[in-house]
Write a protein that holds these residues in place. Sequence first.
Motif, PDB file in Angstrom:
ATOM      1  N   ALA A 185       0.820  -1.209   0.000  1.00  0.00           N
ATOM      2  CA  ALA A 185       0.000   0.000   0.000  1.00  0.00           C
ATOM      3  C   ALA A 185       0.855   1.261   0.000  1.00  0.00           C
ATOM      4  CB  ALA A 185      -0.934  -0.001   1.208  1.00  0.00           C
ATOM      5  N   LEU A 186       1.894   1.304   0.828  1.00  0.00           N
ATOM      6  CA  LEU A 186       2.712   2.517   0.941  1.00  0.00           C
ATOM      7  C   LEU A 186       3.515   2.795  -0.316  1.00  0.00           C
ATOM      8  CD1 LEU A 186       4.042   2.156   4.602  1.00  0.00           C
ATOM      9  CD2 LEU A 186       1.930   3.232   3.779  1.00  0.00           C
ATOM     10  N   ASP A 187       3.804   1.764  -1.102  1.00  0.00           N
ATOM     11  CA  ASP A 187       4.592   1.954  -2.321  1.00  0.00           C
ATOM     12  C   ASP A 187       3.865   2.806  -3.360  1.00  0.00           C
ATOM     13  OD1 ASP A 187       6.775   0.428  -1.473  1.00  0.00           O
ATOM     14  OD2 ASP A 187       5.770  -1.428  -2.032  1.00  0.00           O
ATOM     15  N   TYR A 188       2.565   2.978  -3.182  1.00  0.00           N
ATOM     16  CA  TYR A 188       1.778   3.761  -4.132  1.00  0.00           C
ATOM     17  C   TYR A 188       1.500   5.181  -3.649  1.00  0.00           C
ATOM     18  CZ  TYR A 188       0.960  -0.193  -7.192  1.00  0.00           C
ATOM     19  OH  TYR A 188       1.145  -1.230  -8.080  1.00  0.00           O
ATOM     20  N   LEU A 189       2.032   5.529  -2.493  1.00  0.00           N
ATOM     21  CA  LEU A 189       1.775   6.862  -1.938  1.00  0.00           C
ATOM     22  C   LEU A 189       2.968   7.778  -2.139  1.00  0.00           C
ATOM     23  CD1 LEU A 189       0.016   6.022   1.456  1.00  0.00           C
ATOM     24  CD2 LEU A 189      -1.034   6.514  -0.762  1.00  0.00           C
ATOM     25  N   SER A 190       2.694   9.012  -2.457  1.00  0.00           N
ATOM     26  CA  SER A 190       3.746  10.022  -2.550  1.00  0.00           C
ATOM     27  C   SER A 190       4.171  10.420  -1.138  1.00  0.00           C
ATOM     28  CB  SER A 190       3.219  11.248  -3.296  1.00  0.00           C
ATOM     29  OG  SER A 190       2.202  11.888  -2.532  1.00  0.00           O
ATOM     30  N   PRO A 191       5.345  11.045  -0.970  1.00  0.00           N
ATOM     31  CA  PRO A 191       5.763  11.488   0.366  1.00  0.00           C
ATOM     32  C   PRO A 191       4.720  12.360   1.060  1.00  0.00           C
ATOM     33  CG  PRO A 191       7.619  11.594  -1.131  1.00  0.00           C
ATOM     34  CD  PRO A 191       6.414  11.240  -1.975  1.00  0.00           C
ATOM     35  N   LYS A 192       3.980  13.141   0.287  1.00  0.00           N
ATOM     36  CA  LYS A 192       2.947  13.999   0.873  1.00  0.00           C
ATOM     37  C   LYS A 192       1.939  13.168   1.667  1.00  0.00           C
ATOM     38  CE  LYS A 192      -1.003  16.859  -0.479  1.00  0.00           C
ATOM     39  NZ  LYS A 192      -1.730  17.493  -1.623  1.00  0.00           N
ATOM     40  N   TYR A 193       1.468  12.063   1.086  1.00  0.00           N
ATOM     41  CA  TYR A 193       0.480  11.229   1.761  1.00  0.00           C
ATOM     42  C   TYR A 193       1.125  10.256   2.740  1.00  0.00           C
ATOM     43  CZ  TYR A 193      -3.009  13.161  -1.358  1.00  0.00           C
ATOM     44  OH  TYR A 193      -3.837  14.025  -2.024  1.00  0.00           O
ATOM     45  N   LEU A 194       2.373   9.864   2.477  1.00  0.00           N
ATOM     46  CA  LEU A 194       3.080   9.040   3.451  1.00  0.00           C
ATOM     47  C   LEU A 194       3.186   9.765   4.784  1.00  0.00           C
ATOM     48  CD1 LEU A 194       6.041   7.460   1.422  1.00  0.00           C
ATOM     49  CD2 LEU A 194       4.117   6.242   2.452  1.00  0.00           C
ATOM     50  N   ASN A 195       3.385  11.089   4.733  1.00  0.00           N
ATOM     51  CA  ASN A 195       3.503  11.888   5.951  1.00  0.00           C
ATOM     52  C   ASN A 195       2.233  11.850   6.790  1.00  0.00           C
ATOM     53  OD1 ASN A 195       6.122  12.657   5.366  1.00  0.00           O
ATOM     54  ND2 ASN A 195       5.517  14.549   4.329  1.00  0.00           N
ATOM     55  N   ARG A 196       1.117  11.512   6.172  1.00  0.00           N
ATOM     56  CA  ARG A 196      -0.139  11.382   6.918  1.00  0.00           C
ATOM     57  C   ARG A 196      -0.386   9.927   7.322  1.00  0.00           C
ATOM     58  NH1 ARG A 196      -4.358  14.746   3.032  1.00  0.00           N
ATOM     59  NH2 ARG A 196      -3.279  16.765   3.029  1.00  0.00           N
ATOM     60  N   THR A 197      -0.127   9.020   6.397  1.00  0.00           N
ATOM     61  CA  THR A 197      -0.520   7.627   6.589  1.00  0.00           C
ATOM     62  C   THR A 197       0.349   6.892   7.596  1.00  0.00           C
ATOM     63  OG1 THR A 197      -1.391   7.530   4.333  1.00  0.00           O
ATOM     64  CG2 THR A 197      -0.907   5.435   5.403  1.00  0.00           C
ATOM     65  N   VAL A 198       1.669   7.003   7.488  1.00  0.00           N
ATOM     66  CA  VAL A 198       2.558   6.245   8.383  1.00  0.00           C
ATOM     67  C   VAL A 198       2.357   6.651   9.840  1.00  0.00           C
ATOM     68  CG1 VAL A 198       4.953   5.691   8.937  1.00  0.00           C
ATOM     69  CG2 VAL A 198       4.216   5.802   6.541  1.00  0.00           C
ATOM     70  N   PRO A 199       2.281   7.949  10.179  1.00  0.00           N
ATOM     71  CA  PRO A 199       1.986   8.305  11.579  1.00  0.00           C
ATOM     72  C   PRO A 199       0.632   7.767  12.060  1.00  0.00           C
ATOM     73  CG  PRO A 199       2.915  10.187  10.438  1.00  0.00           C
ATOM     74  CD  PRO A 199       2.632   9.157   9.389  1.00  0.00           C
ATOM     75  N   GLU A 200      -0.348   7.695  11.151  1.00  0.00           N
ATOM     76  CA  GLU A 200      -1.650   7.128  11.520  1.00  0.00           C
ATOM     77  C   GLU A 200      -1.527   5.652  11.863  1.00  0.00           C
ATOM     78  OE1 GLU A 200      -5.387   7.863  11.666  1.00  0.00           O
ATOM     79  OE2 GLU A 200      -4.046   9.280  12.625  1.00  0.00           O
ATOM     80  N   LEU A 201      -0.731   4.926  11.078  1.00  0.00           N
ATOM     81  CA  LEU A 201      -0.520   3.504  11.353  1.00  0.00           C
ATOM     82  C   LEU A 201       0.140   3.315  12.713  1.00  0.00           C
ATOM     83  CD1 LEU A 201       0.767   2.469   7.805  1.00  0.00           C
ATOM     84  CD2 LEU A 201      -1.452   1.887   8.798  1.00  0.00           C
ATOM     85  N   ALA A 202       1.102   4.187  13.012  1.00  0.00           N
ATOM     86  CA  ALA A 202       1.776   4.112  14.316  1.00  0.00           C
ATOM     87  C   ALA A 202       0.838   4.527  15.447  1.00  0.00           C
ATOM     88  CB  ALA A 202       3.022   4.999  14.306  1.00  0.00           C
ATOM     89  N   ARG A 203      -0.072   5.453  15.176  1.00  0.00           N
ATOM     90  CA  ARG A 203      -0.992   5.951  16.211  1.00  0.00           C
ATOM     91  C   ARG A 203      -1.910   4.857  16.727  1.00  0.00           C
ATOM     92  NH1 ARG A 203      -6.206   7.498  16.543  1.00  0.00           N
ATOM     93  NH2 ARG A 203      -6.576   7.066  14.326  1.00  0.00           N
ATOM     94  N   VAL A 204      -2.396   3.979  15.834  1.00  0.00           N
ATOM     95  CA  VAL A 204      -3.380   2.985  16.250  1.00  0.00           C
ATOM     96  C   VAL A 204      -2.713   1.714  16.801  1.00  0.00           C
ATOM     97  CG1 VAL A 204      -5.089   3.857  14.627  1.00  0.00           C
ATOM     98  CG2 VAL A 204      -3.579   1.979  13.936  1.00  0.00           C
ATOM     99  N   SER A 205      -1.371   1.712  16.874  1.00  0.00           N
ATOM    100  CA  SER A 205      -0.639   0.553  17.388  1.00  0.00           C
ATOM    101  C   SER A 205      -0.137   0.835  18.802  1.00  0.00           C
ATOM    102  CB  SER A 205       0.550   0.241  16.473  1.00  0.00           C
ATOM    103  OG  SER A 205       1.422  -0.685  17.077  1.00  0.00           O
ATOM    104  N   SER A 206      -0.185  -0.203  19.648  1.00  0.00           N
ATOM    105  CA  SER A 206       0.323  -0.051  21.006  1.00  0.00           C
ATOM    106  C   SER A 206       1.700  -0.684  21.189  1.00  0.00           C
ATOM    107  CB  SER A 206      -0.657  -0.666  22.013  1.00  0.00           C
ATOM    108  OG  SER A 206      -0.795  -2.059  21.789  1.00  0.00           O
ATOM    109  N   ASP A 207       2.005  -1.740  20.398  1.00  0.00           N
ATOM    110  CA  ASP A 207       3.258  -2.465  20.608  1.00  0.00           C
ATOM    111  C   ASP A 207       4.200  -2.479  19.405  1.00  0.00           C
ATOM    112  OD1 ASP A 207       2.312  -3.033  23.110  1.00  0.00           O
ATOM    113  OD2 ASP A 207       1.653  -5.061  22.619  1.00  0.00           O
ATOM    114  N   GLY A 208       3.670  -2.346  18.205  1.00  0.00           N
ATOM    115  CA  GLY A 208       4.573  -2.403  17.067  1.00  0.00           C
ATOM    116  C   GLY A 208       3.897  -2.170  15.736  1.00  0.00           C
ATOM    117  N   LEU A 209       4.692  -1.692  14.779  1.00  0.00           N
ATOM    118  CA  LEU A 209       4.254  -1.473  13.405  1.00  0.00           C
ATOM    119  C   LEU A 209       5.215  -2.219  12.492  1.00  0.00           C
ATOM    120  CD1 LEU A 209       2.749  -0.052  11.061  1.00  0.00           C
ATOM    121  CD2 LEU A 209       4.220   1.941  11.451  1.00  0.00           C
ATOM    122  N   VAL A 210       4.671  -3.096  11.645  1.00  0.00           N
ATOM    123  CA  VAL A 210       5.483  -3.877  10.715  1.00  0.00           C
ATOM    124  C   VAL A 210       5.096  -3.498   9.295  1.00  0.00           C
ATOM    125  CG1 VAL A 210       6.234  -6.173  10.005  1.00  0.00           C
ATOM    126  CG2 VAL A 210       5.542  -5.762  12.382  1.00  0.00           C
TER     127      VAL A 210
END
Length: 263
Positions: free
Chosen positions: A166-191
């Motif tokens: 999924a991330l391979d199709y996002l530009s840095p502009k949207y990665l800056n939103r998406t990756v922190p969101e993925l980390a936000r909803v995780s308590s122990d780890g992001l893979v």
Amino acid sequence: MKVSRRPVNPSRRVSENEAAPFSSPTHPRSRSPPYLSIALIILGAFLLIGYLHLGQGAFGNKLALSWVQGDISCNAEVQRAIPILKAAYGDSSRRVLHVGPDACSTVSRLLSEEETDARGVEPYDIEDADRRCKRLVHRGIVRVADIRFLLPYRAKSFSLVIVSDALDYLSPKYLNRTVPELARVSSDGLVIFTGYPRNVRAKSADKGKYGRSVKLRSASWWGQYFDHLSLEENEDAIKKFEQAAKRMSYISQCQVFHLKPYN
């Protein structure tokens, strides 16, 4: 984003097989009548069109990375890596969120594991999905959501978040939103499972709804990017994952990054 996961294009094989009937024979009397050749060409065209149409209908809404060396899907790698992930993360693998195309398949695989509760986010249309997938969506186990924006979950809703293809199709502009969101909803780890850019020409059959082709990035690029987001590598998980992979003779066809969530 709609990206086709088509089988290998059969046009090449058809052209090679058709070469023999239309080559010049050594004896003029052995030639087939012209109308027979024309009928064969028309029949072959109809068969080819039907084959391609079927491929689009069955796979038109699925995402895949198609490499010259063969089809490689990081979603398939996630499913192969589930035993290794469970060994590496232990109790943290009991409540898992998978984000990526074909999330229904990955979530179903996770739910088959003992003491594992799994949810999924499908970033692309699923109008051609099978009944099992549509049931998962209807029950709210898998959600269809645009991952460029806020995810429909509270902070630390899942112990482990896994994202692939999924991330391979996002530009840095949207990665800056998406990756922190993925980390936000995780308590122990992001893979994160992502494709290798090494000496392989990656391509997408369709730029999809984001209007971008796939962009495979190097490990050094991702490392600098994670530093930019203040995301730290989960060294303990990396060590356990590598040990389990060696023990189970697992070699990933994708890059795998283990990150700590935000505190």
